[in-house]
Motif scaffolding. Sequence first.
Motif, PDB file in Angstrom:
ATOM      1  N   GLN A 186       0.824  -1.205   0.000  1.00 53.50           N
ATOM      2  CA  GLN A 186       0.000   0.000   0.000  1.00 53.50           C
ATOM      3  C   GLN A 186       0.863   1.262   0.000  1.00 53.50           C
ATOM      4  O   GLN A 186       0.598   2.221  -0.751  1.00 53.50           O
ATOM      5  CB  GLN A 186      -0.908   0.005   1.240  1.00 53.50           C
ATOM      6  N   ALA A 187       1.896   1.255   0.850  1.00 55.59           N
ATOM      7  CA  ALA A 187       2.768   2.429   0.922  1.00 55.59           C
ATOM      8  C   ALA A 187       3.530   2.633  -0.379  1.00 55.59           C
ATOM      9  O   ALA A 187       3.674   3.762  -0.867  1.00 55.59           O
ATOM     10  CB  ALA A 187       3.745   2.280   2.092  1.00 55.59           C
ATOM     11  N   ALA A 188       4.031   1.548  -0.945  1.00 55.34           N
ATOM     12  CA  ALA A 188       4.769   1.660  -2.202  1.00 55.34           C
ATOM     13  C   ALA A 188       3.869   2.165  -3.319  1.00 55.34           C
ATOM     14  O   ALA A 188       4.285   2.995  -4.139  1.00 55.34           O
ATOM     15  CB  ALA A 188       5.371   0.307  -2.579  1.00 55.34           C
ATOM     16  N   ALA A 189       2.641   1.688  -3.365  1.00 56.48           N
ATOM     17  CA  ALA A 189       1.714   2.155  -4.392  1.00 56.48           C
ATOM     18  C   ALA A 189       1.483   3.653  -4.275  1.00 56.48           C
ATOM     19  O   ALA A 189       1.478   4.376  -5.281  1.00 56.48           O
ATOM     20  CB  ALA A 189       0.390   1.400  -4.273  1.00 56.48           C
ATOM     21  N   ARG A 190       1.301   4.123  -3.047  1.00 58.89           N
ATOM     22  CA  ARG A 190       1.086   5.564  -2.865  1.00 58.89           C
ATOM     23  C   ARG A 190       2.316   6.359  -3.280  1.00 58.89           C
ATOM     24  O   ARG A 190       2.205   7.382  -3.955  1.00 58.89           O
ATOM     25  CB  ARG A 190       0.714   5.853  -1.413  1.00 58.89           C
ATOM     26  N   ARG A 191       3.498   5.892  -2.906  1.00 55.58           N
ATOM     27  CA  ARG A 191       4.719   6.619  -3.261  1.00 55.58           C
ATOM     28  C   ARG A 191       4.950   6.618  -4.769  1.00 55.58           C
ATOM     29  O   ARG A 191       5.461   7.594  -5.332  1.00 55.58           O
ATOM     30  CB  ARG A 191       5.916   6.020  -2.528  1.00 55.58           C
ATOM     31  N   LEU A 192       4.584   5.534  -5.430  1.00 53.50           N
ATOM     32  CA  LEU A 192       4.716   5.509  -6.889  1.00 53.50           C
ATOM     33  C   LEU A 192       3.818   6.547  -7.543  1.00 53.50           C
ATOM     34  O   LEU A 192       4.203   7.185  -8.538  1.00 53.50           O
ATOM     35  CB  LEU A 192       4.385   4.111  -7.423  1.00 53.50           C
ATOM     36  N   THR A 193       2.627   6.735  -6.992  1.00 57.52           N
ATOM     37  CA  THR A 193       1.739   7.771  -7.553  1.00 57.52           C
ATOM     38  C   THR A 193       2.342   9.152  -7.347  1.00 57.52           C
ATOM     39  O   THR A 193       2.190  10.042  -8.199  1.00 57.52           O
ATOM     40  CB  THR A 193       0.341   7.711  -6.927  1.00 57.52           C
ATOM     41  N   LEU A 194       3.025   9.344  -6.221  1.00 53.77           N
ATOM     42  CA  LEU A 194       3.653  10.643  -5.968  1.00 53.77           C
ATOM     43  C   LEU A 194       4.838  10.883  -6.905  1.00 53.77           C
ATOM     44  O   LEU A 194       5.223  12.036  -7.130  1.00 53.77           O
ATOM     45  CB  LEU A 194       4.096  10.741  -4.506  1.00 53.77           C
ATOM     46  N   LEU A 195       5.419   9.809  -7.435  1.00 56.13           N
ATOM     47  CA  LEU A 195       6.454   9.960  -8.455  1.00 56.13           C
ATOM     48  C   LEU A 195       5.857  10.301  -9.820  1.00 56.13           C
ATOM     49  O   LEU A 195       6.581  10.609 -10.762  1.00 56.13           O
ATOM     50  CB  LEU A 195       7.272   8.674  -8.577  1.00 56.13           C
ATOM     51  N   GLY A 196       4.545  10.173  -9.917  1.00 52.20           N
ATOM     52  CA  GLY A 196       3.882  10.476 -11.179  1.00 52.20           C
ATOM     53  C   GLY A 196       3.451   9.267 -11.968  1.00 52.20           C
ATOM     54  O   GLY A 196       2.905   9.397 -13.064  1.00 52.20           O
ATOM     55  N   LEU A 197       3.682   8.061 -11.450  1.00 49.65           N
ATOM     56  CA  LEU A 197       3.264   6.860 -12.171  1.00 49.65           C
ATOM     57  C   LEU A 197       1.760   6.669 -12.028  1.00 49.65           C
ATOM     58  O   LEU A 197       1.193   6.892 -10.955  1.00 49.65           O
ATOM     59  CB  LEU A 197       3.993   5.625 -11.643  1.00 49.65           C
TER      60      LEU A 197
END
Length: 545
Positions: free
Chosen positions: A56-67
Amino acid sequence: MPWPSDVAARYVAAGHWTGVPLTERLRAVVDARPGATALVDGDLRLSYAGLWARVQAAARRLTLLGLCAGDRVVVQLPNRWEFVVLTLACLRLGVLPVMALPAHRRHELAHLAGHCAATAIAVPGMVNGFDHQAMAHGLAAEVSTIGHVLVAGADVAPGSVSLTEICQPAGPPSAGALDHPLPDARGTALFLLSGGTTGLPKLIPRSHDDFGCAISHAARASRLGPDTVYLAVLPAAHNFTLAGPGIIGTLFSGGRAVLGNSPAPATAFPLIEREAVTVTGVVPAVLQRWLQAQRDGHPHDISALRVLQVGGAKLADEVARQVTPALGCILQQGYGMAEGLICITRLDDPDEILCRTQGRPICPDDELRVVDGDGREVPAGQPGILLTRGPYTVRGYYRAAEHTARAFTPDGWYNTGDVVRLRPDGYLVVEGRDKDVINRAGEKISAEEVENFAYRVDGVQLAAVIPMPDPDLGERVCMYVVLRPGARVGLQQVVSAMQRADVARYKLPERLVVVDVLPLTAVGKIDKKKLRTDLIRRLTAERAA
């Protein structure tokens, strides 16, 4: 290449396609077994709740990278926990992992990243003296769509993003629940790679529904459950290790997945002992090393191992018969492909089936045809080329219309290129390959691709690559060449040409035969059957000498 609507409706009605995205299957296990151990990597032990928190945390951080959904990420990671978390996080978001292999180098990765317009690439740092991170930055400079280089481990250079930090369970910038729509189960979940019979690997789009179907049936046929402890020692990006049933099948079954960084007995056997591993998968070349280690009297207790899955290449009958007496576990032979079809023996099959066949399909709606070179079905029990289709066998490659037209019929049959015999009981016996490919310890090598590199060597007039039998690896790469008048070319010159192109090491030829002329067929093609006969003659003479 979607399935026809009537066929899709039939697969839904049969329960093969559930409409449930892959990570929702994991979430159900998390809810049922939050405290059970899900993943082990060295000293790191993650419960199902702990694994899900990192996803869950990785998914959120990936969205913050713009993915975002539909973006592609080339994943080239060894067997470490970040591989599992990143893959699951991408599946949760609808970001599409492209499963590259650790052995790939810039030659293969540039093709993959460019072909799919990758947004990011995930790599380790330095592994066995090779700097994957530097290579990834070189790719980012070459492929304009790559915006991020994600690096697993502590050695993160300026300009890279720490994948290990992205996959941590909590803390900024991951605070708060992941508010993101679930991906469409009919949509592409990830890209696997073809064996590459016509050069560089093709991308195989697998949907949540079809991939989930394969995983569920494979796990059921292998009897995975909460008591399963699965050891992944082959590369996790291989479909066999990832989902055949592999790591994901173990997690979906509530078991424990253990990650190993080498299949060598000195590494794998201590893990089997420490974690009481019950199931693992290897290729025949690795099995030979395990049998030898057992004969040599290794010091580890591997008695917990109940099932040894062997696939990737044909296992000799005489070696198959040694498994249970030597290792004390059940042999489960398998045969399959990243395009779909999986066949395995069943754990309660008699020894004759376990040792002499490569299994039967895992799904009742897998369809098989065995045909001759003109597409006519051969008599029952006779060898022929295997065609297949079914609820988890794709109907085409990604952005590769020419390859799709060659490999798939208009009504959805996939030509595997494998020569098999279909027994009356539904089990397959793999006889060899129809396609021009070398199978080196489970890695498929395109003869055409290696031949193309030979022509970069000054003095080579004609080149033909064939498989050279090998008792440990199954096959090695042998190259026949005709030289221009006065030229002198050795094996190292061909190898050096491929190394300069940064080609995966397993593709390098290991024998060079210089001849005056290459034999031709009646239609003017190089007659590789005659070359294989000539090679056997040479090898036999050498052994006799």
